[in-house]
Design a protein around this motif. Structure first.
Motif, PDB file in Angstrom:
ATOM      1  N   TRP C  33     -25.335  21.920   4.850  1.00  0.00           N
ATOM      2  CA  TRP C  33     -25.656  22.455   4.291  1.00  0.00           C
ATOM      3  C   TRP C  33     -26.793  21.829   3.682  1.00  0.00           C
ATOM      4  O   TRP C  33     -27.878  22.228   2.486  1.00  0.00           O
ATOM      5  N   LYS C  34     -25.665  20.214   2.955  1.00  0.00           N
ATOM      6  CA  LYS C  34     -27.035  19.797   1.888  1.00  0.00           C
ATOM      7  C   LYS C  34     -28.626  19.471   2.483  1.00  0.00           C
ATOM      8  O   LYS C  34     -29.389  20.131   1.534  1.00  0.00           O
ATOM      9  N   THR C  37     -31.120  23.114   1.938  1.00  0.00           N
ATOM     10  CA  THR C  37     -31.081  22.816   1.083  1.00  0.00           C
ATOM     11  C   THR C  37     -32.121  21.625   0.460  1.00  0.00           C
ATOM     12  O   THR C  37     -32.970  22.195   0.104  1.00  0.00           O
ATOM     13  N   SER C  38     -31.900  20.266   0.580  1.00  0.00           N
ATOM     14  CA  SER C  38     -33.238  19.467   0.167  1.00  0.00           C
ATOM     15  C   SER C  38     -34.615  19.021   1.145  1.00  0.00           C
ATOM     16  O   SER C  38     -35.624  19.511   1.076  1.00  0.00           O
TER      17      SER C  38
END
Lengths: 247, 387, 368
Positions: C33-34, C37-38
């Motif tokens: 998920w990180k 998102t980025s």
């Protein structure tokens, strides 16, 4: 086999598009079994055991470790790595930490143990490999044999169910090989599952339950050591044994 | 003890070495004498005076910006002092900014996200391959041309941004602020105690607690408490738009900003390369061992890769810091009054070229030697212990 | 005789669908998920920014030297017309307009020789002769003063030819000095070692600009009366001494990497100090440091921009001179900067790619 701890089911691996490094591997490792994998270089034996703790990824087939199937799921891989200890040919100790810190790193940060408990456990493992007096030294201050024993102790600190050895004595001077092999023989006598890639046939004869001979990515022959060394059943294994047992 | 050599032979290596050195020293001495005598003769002929006595005479020029007040009646050596302070100001801020930016970009080259990797690579290649002077000129042009005129400065509350630079409010001194500063010290002490406690708890129970955010919040809370206790002084010297300029408040001139941003972004690209090759130099086996022990990528980077990479990174990092300090000398091209610019003015006014250049070189040599010494000390402290 | 049950398995090609583009996207852009998102944030910013940039730089831009059109497009489109209008001054400086074919030919020749020197085919002894010949032709073309070519003083030389000339000449001249200084720094003789160390540390501790000032202001004082040195030569000496100090460090690094055993073997074969250096040490050391030497060349190439501060109009200075004086085109100075930034980028990026190729070649020869 009733409850194998590692199951390879038609496992295939390629490097890039062309190099077919593991071909249709079917293998089962029983709990408490001690296995030696041997073969010429480039035969895929290191790749085989590195697939067990997912340092290498297989592209086809099923690989199950202690009931858990290995795949892309990161959490599954982390779980498996906590149960599998690995000893490398190049030791790979962390040079910026002392011996004791090398051993307590994973129990503290991954196992979430309090420091005192982790250190006690580490000292126990250091005594097991008979190197407890070097606990405060830095790895580069030790000899090769000592470093490899520390590496074994570091892997044991995870209380693993399986110990993998990737040519543990190949980078050592001849007079240090014995001290490491002695430790491994002791470990073998204590009931832990071991899969060991090595050229040390004396060790295989003394300790292994099964010898697996690999060539060009496939398992050519597997047998108990006595039968393998005295009656190799394929031309390839005969050639190989002639070369390494000759001198 | 070994017996002493009794005889001297003119055919021995030692004798030949002596002969070479004597010849070399003689040649160098002759060259130096030749240059020096020419210089003295030329200076006499042209009526150029020599000596450092000009340093106590009034400067006769004013300086665009400085940390402490300076006017044209002050002496030359005070002018040089202003120059040194300006150089140090931009060098220290530049080193700080470029290290943060460079480290982020360097670590970003190893990100799992291909977009981040690509952007970091693009940044490094674009900023590295353009001369730093061009960087400074472009930033200066952007800051002076593309920002609005002072009359139409952009402002967010009391912060102004315009061709005149950045203006920000500066708190006016009030005894109550002493309470706030006291709160700062108290907060720092409390944060230190908390961190020690958190570490102890971690070692006892194995549960990790935050060692960064909580202390930061603690410090901020104590400062706020102290400020309230002091009567909540809120008088600030706020910039206001005057007739021709933004008056009051603190200011950062466009020259300073252009120099700082240009130098920082340029050096950050090089620092990113240094960080990247430092991390890449850690043998792959270390990462494998960390993975085999169950460490996730964050822990692997923090506990295993970075400490080892740091030892490879520090010497070239020192080089980059020295380069940044030396590159600040290009301030003369955009009108920031650093030491080179002031030496240049002094040289033109007094004609004492030799003395001014000597002072200039002495200043830079001192800064270089101090920075090198500091980094060498740090390097020795973090060296890996071997047999 | 093989037991039944063992059949050698022939190698097969990898399954074609090991994921393909979707797998790559998932692994590289949306792994967790990180990362996801980025990717979304950065992707969004790029999608907003890049089309606008493209609009400004290409679609809405004015390409012809039309001042009215440029003014009309201000803000919405780039004015590349400033380049079309001024490129000859930017690239050739103050060289007389009608004679600009001469620096053009000279630069092309020099570039051809530099590129040729990089290719394996040209690494022969006669390369040195070729260099001397091309440099001579360069000077004759630029300076003239021969029947058929009018004289053009060195202070009229400028732009790209000047940049390339300064960079090339200073590296060529700095090399022998750096070699001697590097050897001297490792010498056993204390006086020579002290002098070389002093030279290197002094030069590396001060910025290039101070050396250029020294060259500009102090050089005339160093010379006996009546002897005036051309400003180009003064600046060249300054850059050469500067480059030689850094190059000496690079070479010293290579010298240090030669194992002691090589020197001992040479000694047992009866070779003298200079023979050992020439035949054993230097060939190996220099091969190892070629990538670093390339980096020094790239640095020198960028550093030539500083001579604009001492009034020699190389590329950066020529741009300032071309646009500052002309109030009409002054608002479009940024486009001018972008143009020469692109020129520098092309040169430096190619050189660094070449340096990486050389590094790979050198490493190949050292791997078994």
């Amino acid at each position: 086999m009733s409850d194998p701890i590692v199951v390879f089911d038609k496992v295939n691996k390629w490097y890039g598009n062309d190099f077919h490094v593991l071909r249709d591997i079917d293998l089962q490792v029983g709990r408490g079994e001690r296995i030696v994998v041997c073969g010429p270089s480039g035969s895929g034996k290191s790749t085989l055991i590195r697939c067990i703790n997912r340092l290498e990824e297989h592209q086809q087939g099923r690989l199950v470790v202690d009931g858990v199937e290995l795949g892309d799921d990161v959490r599954v891989v982390d779980e498996v790595r906590k149960k599998v200890g690995m000893v490398f040919q190049q030791f790979n100790l962390f040079p910026h930490l002392t011996v004791l810190e090398n051993l307590t790193l994973s129990p503290i940060w991954v196992g979430k143990l309090p420091r005192k408990q982790a250190e006690e456990k580490a000292m126990q493992q250091l005594e097991r490999v008979r190197i407890a007096e070097q606990a405060a030294k830095y790895p580069l201050q030790l000899s090769g044999g000592q470093q490899q024993r520390v590496a074994i102790a570091r892997a044991l600190c995870l209380t693993p169910k399986i110990m993998l050895f990737d040519e543990p004595t190949s980078a050592l001077d001849p007079e240090m090989i014995k001290e490491v092999l002695d430790v491994m023989i002791e470990l073998a006598g204590q009931g832990i599952t071991m899969v060991c890639v090595t050229h040390e046939m004396g060790f295989a004869k003394a300790v292994a339950d099964r010898v697996i001979f690999m060539d060009e990515g496939q398992i050519v022959e597997q047998n108990n050591p006595h039968d393998f060394f005295s009656h190799p059943q394929t031309d390839r294994s005969r050639d190989f044994l002639a070369k390494i047992l000759g001198h | 003890m070994p017996p002493k050599k009794s005889s001297w032979s003119w055919r021995s290596r030692a004798a030949r070495g002596l002969a070479y050195q004597v010849v070399a020293i003689a040649v160098i001495a002759m060259i130096v004498w030749f240059l020096a005598s020419n210089t003295l003769h030329n200076m006499r002929v042209r009526g150029i005076q020599s000596g450092f006595d000009f340093l106590s005479q009034p400067a006769g020029f004013s300086i665009g910006e400085s940390l402490f007040p300076f006017d044209s009646a002050e002496s030359y050596w005070r002018a040089f002092l202003v120059g040194v302070s300006n150089t140090l100001r931009v060098a220290v801020a530049g080193i700080f900014l470029s290290t943060i930016l460079g480290t982020l970009v360097g670590v970003g080259r190893f990100s799992r996200n291909a977009l981040v990797r690509g952007l970091c690579y693009g940044y490094v290649e674009c900023f590295r391959n353009i001369p730093v002077l061009l960087h400074l000129l472009m930033w200066y042009l952007v800051l002076t041309d593309l920002l609005p005129a002072i009359q139409d400065a952009w402002h967010v509350g009391p912060f102004f941004l315009s061709k005149g630079g950045v203006n920000f409010p500066v708190p006016v001194w009030h005894p109550g602020l002493a309470w706030a500063i006291g709160g700062l010290f108290a907060g720092a002490a409390a944060a230190g105690l908390y961190r020690a406690w958190a570490r102890r708890r971690f070692e006892e129970t194995g549960i990790a607690r935050s060692v960064f955010w909580v202390p930061v919040l603690l410090v901020l809370a104590c400062v706020a408490l102290g400020w309230l206790a002091g009567g909540a002084p809120s008088l600030v010297d706020s910039p206001e738009k005057g007739e021709f300029a933004v008056e009051n408040g603190g200011a950062l001139t466009p020259e300073f900003l252009a120099l700082l941003l240009g130098l920082s972004t340029y050096t950050a690209a090089f620092i990113a390369e240094v960080v990247r090759s430092g991390i890449a130099s850690v043998p792959a086996g270390q990462g494998e061992a960390a993975a085999a022990l169950g460490l996730d990528r964050g822990l692997e980077m923090r506990l295993v890769m970075m400490p080892q990479a740091l030892r490879v990174i520090i010497p070239p990092l020192t080089n980059q810091y020295l380069n940044l300090t030396k590159n600040s000398s290009l301030a003369v091209a955009i009108g920031y009054p650093d030491i080179v610019s002031i030496a240049n003015t002094a040289m033109n006014q007094t004609g004492r070229a030799v003395e001014c250049i000597a002072i200039l070189m002495a200043v830079y040599l001192t800064i270089s030697l101090l920075t090198s010494a500091l980094m060498n000390w740090y390097n020795a402290r973090v060296a890996i212990k071997e047999r | 005789m093989n037991r039944a049950g063992y059949q050698p398995i022939a190698p097969r090609p990898a399954p074609a669908d090991t994921g393909g583009p979707w797998a790559w996207l998932r692994a590289n852009l949306f792994a967790d998920w990180k990362t996801a998102t980025s990717t979304l944030v950065l992707g969004g910013l790029l999608l907003w920014f890049v089309p606008r940039l493209f609009d400004w730089a290409v679609l809405g831009a004015v390409w012809s030297a039309d001042l009215k059109a440029c003014r009309a497009a201000e803000g919405a489109g780039a004015c590349w017309g400033v380049i079309t209008e001024k490129y000859r001054i930017i690239i050739f400086g103050r060289y007389p307009f009608e004679q600009q074919w001469r620096p053009l030919v000279a630069t092309v020749l020099m570039l051809a020789m530099l590129i040729a020197s990089c290719t394996r085919a040209f690494w022969r002894p006669w390369l040195a002769v070729l260099w001397v010949a091309v440099l001579a032709v360069f000077f004759v073309l630029m300076y003239g003063n021969t029947p058929g070519l009018a004289r053009v003083e060195t202070d009229r030389w400028g732009g790209l030819p000047l940049t390339i000339l300064l960079a090339t000449l200073s590296i060529v001249m700095a090399f022998p000095i750096a070699l001697v200084v590097a050897l001297g720094r490792r010498s056993d003789l204390p006086a020579i070692r002290a002098f070389c160390t002093l030279y290197v540390e002094l030069i590396r501790g001060v910025p290039l600009i101070s050396l250029l000032f020294m060259a500009s202001f102090m050089f005339p004082l160093f010379m006996p009366q009546g002897l005036t040195i051309d400003v180009l030569i003064r600046v060249l000496v300054g850059i050469t001494l500067f480059t030689a100090a850094y190059l000496a460090e690079v070479i010293r690094g290579g010298l240090q990497a030669i194992p002691k055993g090589q020197l001992e073997a040479a000694a047992t074969l009866g070779l003298s100090y200079w023979q050992t250096q020439r035949k054993i040490v230097l060939p190996q050391a220099l091969a190892m440091v070629v990538p670093s030497i390339m980096n020094s060349f790239i640095s020198v190439f960028k550093d030539t921009s500083l001579v604009s501060i001492v009034s020699l109009y190389e590329l950066t200075g020529a741009l300032d001179m071309a646009i500052n004086a002309d109030a009409d085109w002054k608002p479009f100075k940024l486009q001018g900067y972008v143009f020469i930034a692109a020129i520098y980028f092309i040169f430096c990026f190619s050189m660094s790619r070449y340096s990486r190729w050389v590094e790979r070649q050198v490493n190949k020869s050292r791997m078994r």
